[in-house]
Design a protein around this motif. Structure first.
Motif, mmCIF file in Angstrom:
data_model
loop_
_atom_site.group_PDB
_atom_site.id
_atom_site.type_symbol
_atom_site.label_atom_id
_atom_site.label_comp_id
_atom_site.label_asym_id
_atom_site.label_seq_id
_atom_site.Cartn_x
_atom_site.Cartn_y
_atom_site.Cartn_z
ATOM 1 N N SER A 141 -6.156 -0.107 2.192
ATOM 2 C CA SER A 141 -6.473 0.668 3.394
ATOM 3 C C SER A 141 -7.608 0.260 4.117
ATOM 4 O O SER A 141 -7.914 0.211 5.415
ATOM 5 C CB SER A 141 -6.693 2.296 3.035
ATOM 6 O OG SER A 141 -5.716 2.806 2.562
ATOM 7 N N ASN B 240 0.992 -1.168 0.091
ATOM 8 C CA ASN B 240 -0.025 -0.047 0.030
ATOM 9 C C ASN B 240 0.862 1.167 0.179
ATOM 10 O O ASN B 240 0.521 2.300 -0.686
ATOM 11 C CB ASN B 240 -1.129 0.016 1.280
ATOM 12 C CG ASN B 240 -2.047 0.917 0.921
ATOM 13 O OD1 ASN B 240 -2.575 1.064 0.066
ATOM 14 N ND2 ASN B 240 -2.598 1.251 2.120
ATOM 15 N N ARG C 61 3.456 4.406 4.833
ATOM 16 C CA ARG C 61 3.162 5.010 3.382
ATOM 17 C C ARG C 61 3.719 6.268 3.518
ATOM 18 O O ARG C 61 4.492 6.765 2.219
ATOM 19 C CB ARG C 61 1.597 5.066 3.277
ATOM 20 C CG ARG C 61 0.953 6.180 3.941
ATOM 21 C CD ARG C 61 -0.630 6.033 3.182
ATOM 22 N NE ARG C 61 -1.471 6.864 4.113
ATOM 23 C CZ ARG C 61 -1.771 8.157 3.984
ATOM 24 N NH1 ARG C 61 -1.261 8.861 3.026
ATOM 25 N NH2 ARG C 61 -2.495 8.810 4.619
ATOM 26 N N TYR D 109 1.068 4.339 -2.750
ATOM 27 C CA TYR D 109 1.028 5.827 -2.466
ATOM 28 C C TYR D 109 2.075 6.588 -2.692
ATOM 29 O O TYR D 109 1.812 7.569 -3.350
ATOM 30 C CB TYR D 109 0.949 5.752 -0.855
ATOM 31 C CG TYR D 109 0.577 7.079 -0.404
ATOM 32 C CD1 TYR D 109 -0.631 7.894 -0.422
ATOM 33 C CD2 TYR D 109 1.765 7.886 0.281
ATOM 34 C CE1 TYR D 109 -0.596 9.149 0.117
ATOM 35 C CE2 TYR D 109 1.763 9.120 0.799
ATOM 36 C CZ TYR D 109 0.418 9.816 0.733
ATOM 37 O OH TYR D 109 0.203 11.220 1.030
ATOM 38 N N ASN E 241 -5.469 4.998 -7.171
ATOM 39 C CA ASN E 241 -5.955 5.402 -5.785
ATOM 40 C C ASN E 241 -7.031 4.502 -5.369
ATOM 41 O O ASN E 241 -7.447 4.229 -4.142
ATOM 42 C CB ASN E 241 -6.540 6.890 -5.920
ATOM 43 C CG ASN E 241 -7.180 7.218 -4.627
ATOM 44 O OD1 ASN E 241 -6.390 7.641 -3.834
ATOM 45 N ND2 ASN E 241 -8.471 7.555 -4.606
ATOM 46 N N TYR F 152 1.901 9.811 -4.987
ATOM 47 C CA TYR F 152 2.093 10.917 -4.341
ATOM 48 C C TYR F 152 3.388 11.623 -5.678
ATOM 49 O O TYR F 152 3.225 12.863 -5.741
ATOM 50 C CB TYR F 152 2.605 10.876 -3.140
ATOM 51 C CG TYR F 152 2.249 12.201 -2.411
ATOM 52 C CD1 TYR F 152 1.258 12.546 -1.917
ATOM 53 C CD2 TYR F 152 3.557 13.321 -2.011
ATOM 54 C CE1 TYR F 152 1.044 13.878 -1.225
ATOM 55 C CE2 TYR F 152 3.424 14.250 -1.239
ATOM 56 C CZ TYR F 152 2.145 14.495 -0.945
ATOM 57 O OH TYR F 152 1.920 15.965 -0.257
ATOM 58 N N PHE G 154 -5.441 1.701 -3.698
ATOM 59 C CA PHE G 154 -5.117 2.164 -2.328
ATOM 60 C C PHE G 154 -6.160 2.113 -1.472
ATOM 61 O O PHE G 154 -5.936 1.701 -0.214
ATOM 62 C CB PHE G 154 -4.338 3.537 -2.785
ATOM 63 C CG PHE G 154 -3.961 4.217 -1.037
ATOM 64 C CD1 PHE G 154 -2.721 3.938 -0.559
ATOM 65 C CD2 PHE G 154 -4.736 5.109 -0.754
ATOM 66 C CE1 PHE G 154 -2.539 4.645 0.457
ATOM 67 C CE2 PHE G 154 -4.357 5.826 0.353
ATOM 68 C CZ PHE G 154 -3.233 5.558 1.067
#
Length: 595
Positions: free
Chosen positions: A473, A340, A495, A344, A466, A348, A469
């Motif tokens: 989560s 994960n 992360r 990320y 996303n 990002y 992700f």
């Protein structure tokens, strides 16, 4: 006789219900042995066979025979209001990070520092974004959600005021760390509140709502930041965040109730007086006035006993960030958290590189750069809503396949449910499309393609990468339901630390490898490590069961220790009472002798 028969049926129902919860039914129920259908069967045997067949047919109906309180005493309207408020709070952290991007160039000019130093304020923000939730998450699981929220946003409010007034790079760096510490706890706390309110069967939808709030940051943050930086200057960005924080903190403090299950149970037990909202305090006063003396005494006593029962399992202490490390060291959690974090970091790095790349390629100003974040953020928001519904739907589908009965009121015992399968099954198409778009994104920028090309790919990356992700989560919370805020804090820690490293070197990678090969490299790393999810699917349930057994053993040892202490205390009190009685007897005898 009828009563005895009913009792036997009830006991049989409980046994069958317990047995169906004791194992995952991956194989169909075994057929009734053929010999019981044979011609030699007598009338009495036929009656018994029919009863056995009815037992087999009613197996699924008997499974949900359960007792106990509902998972949450809050009404649907109250749940929605609470989730709306925590979604607002969750919106603050990514907004604080992304609203800052259009201000990077003006800050660099006004403070007379290099791009590398300005990028360090991004790296430090992410480091504290990972560290702070380890404190606030443990505080929330221990003392309740409300104290953690109020403390976090008080720090955040003060940091933004300082940022709006500062005039040096050192003050900017330190206050950004404080700003991150205050805002980042909101994400871990938000997922903890969702776990308090919702069962596993409906958790995906609520997580999707909170996730949409989180993803609104990349959508609206840069746009708002670009407008403010372009027309009012970079200081106006931080004054805007002061207004946002204050408009959340005041209503939250006044009206949003405590949901922490170790403080209020399922919401039916009132919190301590200092942790009550204004509405709860007024309602409690009205109840006291409306009840007569006897019922008021009984209600107050019941409330006091319920609060004392919860308080016995809750020890107030200084928050322990190391508790997060224990969660990271769990084998099944480590696999999910690491992959994960990898997603990320790739996700990002795309966001962080936009100001530099779009200024170099398209020569955009601060406002135009902010507007370029809209497709990316819009894809993230769509992913959050759609994924939430897909997760709930797949949960029901898997439960139906294995004969697992969903209890929406009291919640499901996930110990023998393949939650890894219910969540990860949805991730494969998202990863395939998302990482393909990620790879193409670098080469589109490398060739200086038309603006429409990278913007469309940004939408796809936001929707798919996303989305993957968000799925992982949600799985993190499902794997550690006893401490959801601390589990989310562990997710943030891994992360954000990995993401901070990626943010620190993305400019160097683009300069050394070129835009195309830089994004290709990151996409290939994510693809090469996808088998980690297969490992989680295969061995995750085994590791999870090992953790359950270990936790049960620890609880049994703790209970035995407490029982022993109570027994020793009772014996000590009895000895003291006997000694007191002997002393009293001696005094009486002495008085008799004198008389």
């Amino acid at each position: 006789m009828a009563l005895d028969q009913n009792l036997q049926d009830a006991e049989k129902a409980e046994e069958i219900g317990a047995s169906i919860q004791a194992a995952v039914l991956e194989e169909p129920a075994k057929p009734i042995p053929e010999q019981i259908h044979g011609p030699q069967t007598t009338m009495t045997d036929s009656t018994e066979i029919e009863a056995i067949q009815n037992d087999f047919r009613d197996l699924e109906e008997l499974a949900p025979v359960m007792t106990g309180p509902a998972h949450s005493a809050f009404s649907v309207r109250e749940k929605r209001f609470i989730v709306l408020m925590v979604t607002w709070a969750a919106f603050v952290s990514p907004t604080s990070a992304n609203i800052y991007f259009p201000a990077l160039n003006p800050l660099k000019r006004d403070l007379n520092v290099s791009t590398t130093l300005i990028n360090l304020t991004l790296t430090s923000y992410m480091i504290f974004q990972g560290l702070a939730p380890t404190v606030f998450g443990d505080l929330a699981d221990m003392a309740g959600r409300r104290p953690a929220y109020i403390a976090a946003f008080t720090i955040y409010l003060g940091a933004n005021i300082g940022l709006a007034l500062q005039n040096s790079y050192a003050a900017l760096f330190i206050l950004r760390c404080l700003q991150s510490s205050g805002s980042s706890g909101a994400i871990a706390l938000g997922y903890g509140v969702v776990a308090d309110l919702s069962t596993s069967a409906e958790r995906g939808s609520y997580m999707g709502i909170v996730g949409a709030g989180i993803m609104m940051g990349p959508t609206l943050g840069p746009v708002i930041g670009g407008i403010l930086a372009q027309f009012l200057g970079w200081r106006s960005i931080f004054w805007f965040l002061v207004i946002v924080a204050g408009s959340f903190l005041v209503p939250y403090t006044l009206v949003v109730p405590e949901t922490g299950r170790n403080v209020v149970g399922n919401g039916s037990v009132p919190p301590q007086g200092w942790n009550m909202t204004i509405l709860e305090w007024i309602r409690l006063r009205k109840e006291r006035k409306s009840e007569n003396g006897l019922s008021r005494t009984g209600t107050a006593e019941g409330r006091r006993l319920a609060q004392a029962e919860l308080a016995r399992g809750r020890k107030l202490r200084w928050p322990n960030p190391l508790k997060t490390i224990h969660i990271i060291m769990e084998k099944d959690m480590a696999v999910v958290l690491f992959y994960n974090a990898l997603l990320y970091t790739a996700f990002y790095n795309t966001i962080v590189s936009i100001p530099q790349l779009f200024q170099e390629i398209y020569h955009f100003n601060d406002l135009q750069i902010g507007l370029c974040y809209i497709p990316f953020g819009f894809g993230c928001c769509v992913a959050s809503f759609v994924n939430g519904r897909m997760l709930d739907r797949n949960y029901r589908r898997v439960a139906k396949q294995i004969g697992f009965t969903i209890d929406r009121k009291r919640g499901d015992n996930l110990r023998y449910f393949p939650i890894e399968r219910a969540r990860i099954e949805l991730i494969w198409p998202l990863l395939s499309v998302g990482l393909a778009a990620y790879l193409c994104y670098g080469w589109v920028l490398e060739k200086n393609a038309h603006l429409a090309a990278p913007l469309v790919l940004q939408f796809i990356i936001g929707l798919c990468v996303n989305g993957a992700f968000n799925i992982l989560s949600t799985l993190v919370v499902d794997l550690y339901p006893q401490s959801p805020s601390t589990a989310t804090a562990a997710n943030n820690l891994v992360r954000c630390l990995l993401g901070a490293g990626g943010t620190g070197i993305i400019t160097i990678m683009i300069g050394g490898m070129g835009r195309g090969w830089c994004f290709t490299f990151m996409a290939l790393v994510c693809i090469a490590l996808m088998p980690l999810l297969v490992v989680e699917l295969k061995w995750g349930p085994i590791w999870r069961e090992e953790r359950w057994v270990r936790i049960e053993k620890q609880k049994a040892e703790q209970k035995a220790k407490e029982d022993l202490e109570e027994s020793n205390s009772a014996e000590s009190n009895a000895d003291e009472a006997r000694e007191g009685g002997n002393d009293a007897g001696k005094e009486v005898a002495a008085r008799d002798d004198k008389s």
